[in-house]
Design a protein around this motif. Structure first.
Motif, mmCIF file in Angstrom:
data_model
loop_
_atom_site.group_PDB
_atom_site.id
_atom_site.type_symbol
_atom_site.label_atom_id
_atom_site.label_comp_id
_atom_site.label_asym_id
_atom_site.label_seq_id
_atom_site.Cartn_x
_atom_site.Cartn_y
_atom_site.Cartn_z
ATOM 1 N N VAL A 27 5.297 5.704 -10.371
ATOM 2 C CA VAL A 27 5.397 5.248 -8.868
ATOM 3 C C VAL A 27 6.666 5.566 -8.436
ATOM 4 N N THR A 28 6.494 6.376 -7.248
ATOM 5 C CA THR A 28 7.661 6.814 -6.537
ATOM 6 C C THR A 28 7.579 6.463 -4.983
ATOM 7 N N ASP A 29 6.568 5.836 -4.471
ATOM 8 C CA ASP A 29 6.739 5.411 -3.290
ATOM 9 C C ASP A 29 6.221 3.929 -3.187
ATOM 10 N N ALA A 30 6.883 3.110 -2.335
ATOM 11 C CA ALA A 30 6.597 1.804 -2.243
ATOM 12 C C ALA A 30 5.357 1.357 -1.929
ATOM 13 N N ASP A 31 4.801 1.841 -0.716
ATOM 14 C CA ASP A 31 3.556 1.683 -0.172
ATOM 15 C C ASP A 31 2.337 2.091 -1.314
ATOM 16 N N LEU A 38 -1.713 0.992 -5.638
ATOM 17 C CA LEU A 38 -2.160 1.076 -6.863
ATOM 18 C C LEU A 38 -2.170 -0.429 -7.714
ATOM 19 N N ALA A 39 -1.492 -1.083 -7.541
ATOM 20 C CA ALA A 39 -1.123 -2.331 -7.984
ATOM 21 C C ALA A 39 -2.305 -3.310 -7.816
ATOM 22 N N ALA A 40 -2.726 -3.047 -6.552
ATOM 23 C CA ALA A 40 -3.851 -4.026 -6.009
ATOM 24 C C ALA A 40 -5.112 -3.539 -6.690
ATOM 25 N N GLU A 41 -5.152 -2.202 -6.712
ATOM 26 C CA GLU A 41 -6.398 -1.585 -7.266
ATOM 27 C C GLU A 41 -6.717 -1.861 -8.651
ATOM 28 N N LEU A 42 -5.440 -1.817 -9.247
ATOM 29 C CA LEU A 42 -5.563 -1.975 -10.779
ATOM 30 C C LEU A 42 -5.764 -3.652 -11.031
ATOM 31 N N LEU A 43 -5.214 -4.363 -10.315
ATOM 32 C CA LEU A 43 -5.774 -5.941 -10.579
ATOM 33 C C LEU A 43 -6.612 -6.359 -9.813
ATOM 34 N N PRO A 61 12.404 5.323 -8.909
ATOM 35 C CA PRO A 61 11.004 5.247 -9.559
ATOM 36 C C PRO A 61 10.710 4.365 -10.677
ATOM 37 N N ALA A 62 9.568 4.175 -10.802
ATOM 38 C CA ALA A 62 9.345 3.082 -11.786
ATOM 39 C C ALA A 62 8.046 3.419 -12.694
ATOM 40 N N VAL A 63 7.605 2.668 -13.722
ATOM 41 C CA VAL A 63 6.353 2.707 -14.348
ATOM 42 C C VAL A 63 5.528 1.750 -14.080
ATOM 43 N N LEU A 64 4.249 1.591 -13.526
ATOM 44 C CA LEU A 64 3.146 0.739 -13.779
ATOM 45 C C LEU A 64 2.044 0.819 -14.745
ATOM 46 N N LYS A 65 2.210 -0.257 -15.512
ATOM 47 C CA LYS A 65 1.197 -0.189 -16.604
ATOM 48 C C LYS A 65 0.589 -1.541 -17.014
ATOM 49 N N PRO A 66 -0.385 -1.820 -17.665
ATOM 50 C CA PRO A 66 -0.856 -3.063 -18.260
ATOM 51 C C PRO A 66 -0.190 -3.671 -19.123
ATOM 52 N N ALA A 67 0.231 -5.110 -19.161
ATOM 53 C CA ALA A 67 1.070 -5.920 -19.824
ATOM 54 C C ALA A 67 0.726 -5.608 -21.404
#
Length: 430
Positions: free
Chosen positions: A164-168, A173-178, A147-153
């Motif tokens: 984030v626990t699932d790669a897809d 989520l990364a695409a949506e946030l960016l 697992p990981a954490v996705l957040k703004p720099a």
């Protein structure tokens, strides 16, 4: 001419309000407000001009802004606003005043750069990877894992921060946030730190520090209540409940982090995860932490707003400590992620009547909009001061159970917001 030192405060929304600044700085100097022309700045400008000297900054002409400030012969400069660290550093350089260097501000504001520096200096080795576009996801995933954490720099208040626990799902989520309507320019994917069992408290703390030259003093360690999903803060309790060996280890870790980031002056706020393998850095912030003003006021001890100004003036006040004679807390009712229109509150009188509850603060007036989102935000919070931690847990939980808030959803349907906090087990309370 007055011999009182002039203290420039670069002001926008942050960890100290306009009134906090006036109250804290007026006894030790003459504050001059360098007002950032934001919506919040415009709201407070009429009141600010009634109380102190105000210079409105020009984002397109910092040289000119610095010259107007120079006319006041400032002895110090600082900010209590996370988003104004860089501007304050630029003004400080133009005015020849002590502050974080622009290079240090970059490390404080860019969480990926901060992680890299801490790793390079051997302080902490949390895996991380930067994402500037959706196509960066595979490389980030390979470098960090799940697992990981996705957040703004660069961000605050847990804005756009997700587990984030699932790669897809992470890729989407990364695409949506960016690319979405509120898109972030840069994201960081970093290793998820598993906390140890700290119930009934949260599995992280914050360390409040004063830096004066080469001297670093940690003036308080603030405990936390458990996070609400995904990473929403729900309150603070001071002092934190920690074994002596763990407290010593986390203070040593934070000292190393501050030195690694080349911090030489001012107050800092460092969040630390308490893991089974020892404390780990979440992030270092180069300004006064949120809620510290309220906690200090409840405790009746040092004023952290004044402390930051005294450090900016060059005083060696790095020996100061919160006295921690009382247990103080702020405990929040989280704002609903779906947002809506605030209508009413029930239970205020009963909550305020509880022994130990000093204030119940409601964030919104009837008819105001509660913004949607997963960032840390409160619809209200309870403040209190009591003799011990067991009482703090019991009283704060009871106060939250008494409060209920009615909000109208965007589709017009009313719903109730309340926190169902269980009574802590006596055996779980130190």
């Amino acid at each position: 001419m007055s011999d009182r030192p002039v203290i420039v405060v670069v002001y926008d929304r942050g960890s100290a309000s306009l009134l906090d600044i006036v109250d804290g700085l007026t006894p030790i100097g003459t504050p001059v407000l360098a007002l950032w022309p934001s919506e919040h700045g415009a709201d407070v400008q009429p009141l600010a001009q009634e109380m102190l000297t105000v210079e409105v900054l020009d984002p397109e002409d910092l040289d000119g802004s610095a010259e107007r400030l120079r006319a006041h012969a400032p002895a110090a400069i600082l900010t209590y606003s996370e988003t104004k660290l860089a501007v304050t550093a630029q003004l400080a350089r133009r005015l020849g005043l002590a502050y974080h260097t622009p290079a240090t501000v970059e490390l404080l504001r860019d969480k990926y750069a901060q992680r890299q520096r801490l790793r390079e200096r051997g302080v902490d080795s949390v895996r991380s990877h930067r994402l500037r576009e959706a196509g960066d996801w595979p490389a980030a995933l390979a470098a960090v894992g799940l697992p990981a954490v996705l957040k703004p720099a660069s961000g605050q208040g847990s804005r756009s921060t997700h587990a984030v626990t699932d790669a897809d799902a992470g890729a989407r989520l990364a695409a949506e946030l960016l690319t979405g309507p509120d898109r972030e320019s840069t994201l960081v994917l970093e290793e998820y730190l598993h906390g140890r069992d700290c119930a009934p408290y949260g599995d992280y703390v914050s360390v409040e520090s004063a830096v004066s030259g080469q001297r670093i003093s940690h003036w308080a360690v603030t405990g936390k209540f458990p996070l609400a999903p995904p990473f929403r803060e729900t309150g603070n309790i001071r002092p934190a409940v920690l074994p002596d060996d763990e407290r010593a280890a986390l203070l040593e870790l934070v000292t190393g982090a501050l030195r690694a980031l080349d911090i030489t002056t001012g107050v800092t706020h460092t969040e630390v995860k308490l893991t089974p393998d020892g404390p780990r850095i979440i992030e270092v912030n180069g300004r006064l932490g949120g809620w510290q003003v309220q906690l200090a006021r409840l405790a009746g001890d040092l004023d952290p707003v004044a402390l930051a100004a005294r450090l900016a003036l060059g005083e060696d006040v790095a020996h100061v400590r919160a006295d921690d004679e009382r247990v103080v807390f702020t405990r929040a009712v989280a704002a609903p992620v779906e947002g809506g229109t605030y209508l009413s509150v029930q239970g205020l009188r009963t909550a305020l009547a509880l022994d130990g509850v000093e204030h119940v603060v409601t964030r919104y007036a009837p008819g105001e909009t509660v913004p949607a989102g997963v960032h840390s935000a409160e619809i209200a919070w309870v403040e209190g001061a009591v003799a011990d931690h067991a009482t703090a847990l019991r009283v704060s939980a009871q106060a939250l159970r008494e409060l209920a808030f009615t909000v109208e959803a965007p589709d017009g349907t009313p719903y109730t917001v309340r926190e169902s906090v269980p009574e802590p087990e006596p055996s779980a309370v130190p």
